[in-house]
Design a protein around this motif. Structure first.
Motif, mmCIF file in Angstrom:
data_model
loop_
_atom_site.group_PDB
_atom_site.id
_atom_site.type_symbol
_atom_site.label_atom_id
_atom_site.label_comp_id
_atom_site.label_asym_id
_atom_site.label_seq_id
_atom_site.Cartn_x
_atom_site.Cartn_y
_atom_site.Cartn_z
ATOM 1 N N LEU A 294 0.825 -1.196 0.000
ATOM 2 C CA LEU A 294 0.000 0.000 0.000
ATOM 3 C C LEU A 294 0.865 1.254 0.000
ATOM 4 O O LEU A 294 0.605 2.192 -0.756
ATOM 5 N N SER A 295 1.884 1.296 0.796
ATOM 6 C CA SER A 295 2.739 2.475 0.848
ATOM 7 C C SER A 295 3.523 2.647 -0.454
ATOM 8 O O SER A 295 3.745 3.767 -0.905
ATOM 9 N N ARG A 296 3.940 1.524 -1.080
ATOM 10 C CA ARG A 296 4.640 1.632 -2.358
ATOM 11 C C ARG A 296 3.685 2.129 -3.448
ATOM 12 O O ARG A 296 4.031 2.986 -4.251
ATOM 13 N N ASP A 297 2.455 1.632 -3.476
ATOM 14 C CA ASP A 297 1.457 2.088 -4.450
ATOM 15 C C ASP A 297 1.111 3.563 -4.223
ATOM 16 O O ASP A 297 0.965 4.329 -5.172
ATOM 17 N N LEU A 298 0.994 3.927 -2.971
ATOM 18 C CA LEU A 298 0.710 5.328 -2.648
ATOM 19 C C LEU A 298 1.872 6.224 -3.092
ATOM 20 O O LEU A 298 1.654 7.301 -3.648
ATOM 21 N N PHE A 299 3.088 5.751 -2.857
ATOM 22 C CA PHE A 299 4.265 6.502 -3.289
ATOM 23 C C PHE A 299 4.290 6.676 -4.817
ATOM 24 O O PHE A 299 4.559 7.757 -5.323
ATOM 25 N N LEU A 300 3.998 5.624 -5.553
ATOM 26 C CA LEU A 300 3.951 5.700 -7.025
ATOM 27 C C LEU A 300 2.860 6.640 -7.502
ATOM 28 O O LEU A 300 3.067 7.428 -8.426
ATOM 29 N N LEU A 301 1.705 6.570 -6.861
ATOM 30 C CA LEU A 301 0.596 7.457 -7.233
ATOM 31 C C LEU A 301 0.975 8.913 -6.978
ATOM 32 O O LEU A 301 0.750 9.780 -7.830
ATOM 33 N N CYS A 302 1.541 9.170 -5.825
ATOM 34 C CA CYS A 302 1.969 10.553 -5.510
ATOM 35 C C CYS A 302 3.045 11.030 -6.476
ATOM 36 O O CYS A 302 3.050 12.194 -6.888
ATOM 37 N N SER A 303 3.952 10.144 -6.852
ATOM 38 C CA SER A 303 5.001 10.511 -7.814
ATOM 39 C C SER A 303 4.394 10.853 -9.170
ATOM 40 O O SER A 303 4.804 11.828 -9.810
#
Length: 150
Positions: A3-12
């Motif tokens: 979840l945190s990796r997906d959130l990081f990618l989305l924010c990027s």
């Protein structure tokens, strides 16, 4: 962790999209400013050419009531017509939205100042017919020229 990796990618991705949009806005703004600067230079150059052509005594008498008004002549009429044509060109570019409001206000102040003079009033009476195909421009010029007091 996923979840945190997906959130990081989305924010990027959103951040990249935001920066891209910001870059486009800055580029468009700079382009508009550059075009306004180019228009200013071009119109100023054309105006300087007209000033060189215009008879000095007529130009000075246009705004100074203490100077004698020169008699009508073909040269004065031609130069005045060229000035009205330049004003018409600038007016139409403004009406089309290609000139910034700040630049237009600066030009319009000078246009009002010139048209308020005696030579331009006298010549407009005969030259207005040259612009009869454009009612908007006729109304604009007639609105700028203050009524003469006799």
């Amino acid at each position: 962790m996923i979840l945190s990796r997906d959130l990081f990618l989305l924010c990027s991705q959103v951040g990249t999209l935001f920066l891209g949009c910001l870059g486009v806005l800055v580029a468009v703004s700079n382009q508009r400013r550059q075009l306004n600067a180019q228009m200013f230079i071009e119109v100023s150059g054309r105006f300087q050419e007209l000033l060189r052509m215009f008879p000095t005594e007529a130009w000075l008498a246009n705004r100074n009531s203490w100077q004698p008004l020169p008699p009508p002549s073909r040269e004065i009429t031609d130069c005045t017509l060229y000035c009205f044509q330049l004003i018409s060109d600038v007016y139409h570019v403004h009406q089309s939205g290609y000139i910034s409001k700040a630049l237009w206000h600066a030009w319009e102040r000078e246009i009002k100042h010139i048209l308020d003079g005696r030579i331009f009033r006298r010549e407009w009476e005969g030259l207005a017919v040259e612009f009869s195909h454009n009612e908007d421009f006729l109304h604009y010029i007639n609105g700028l020229m203050k009524p003469t007091t006799k």
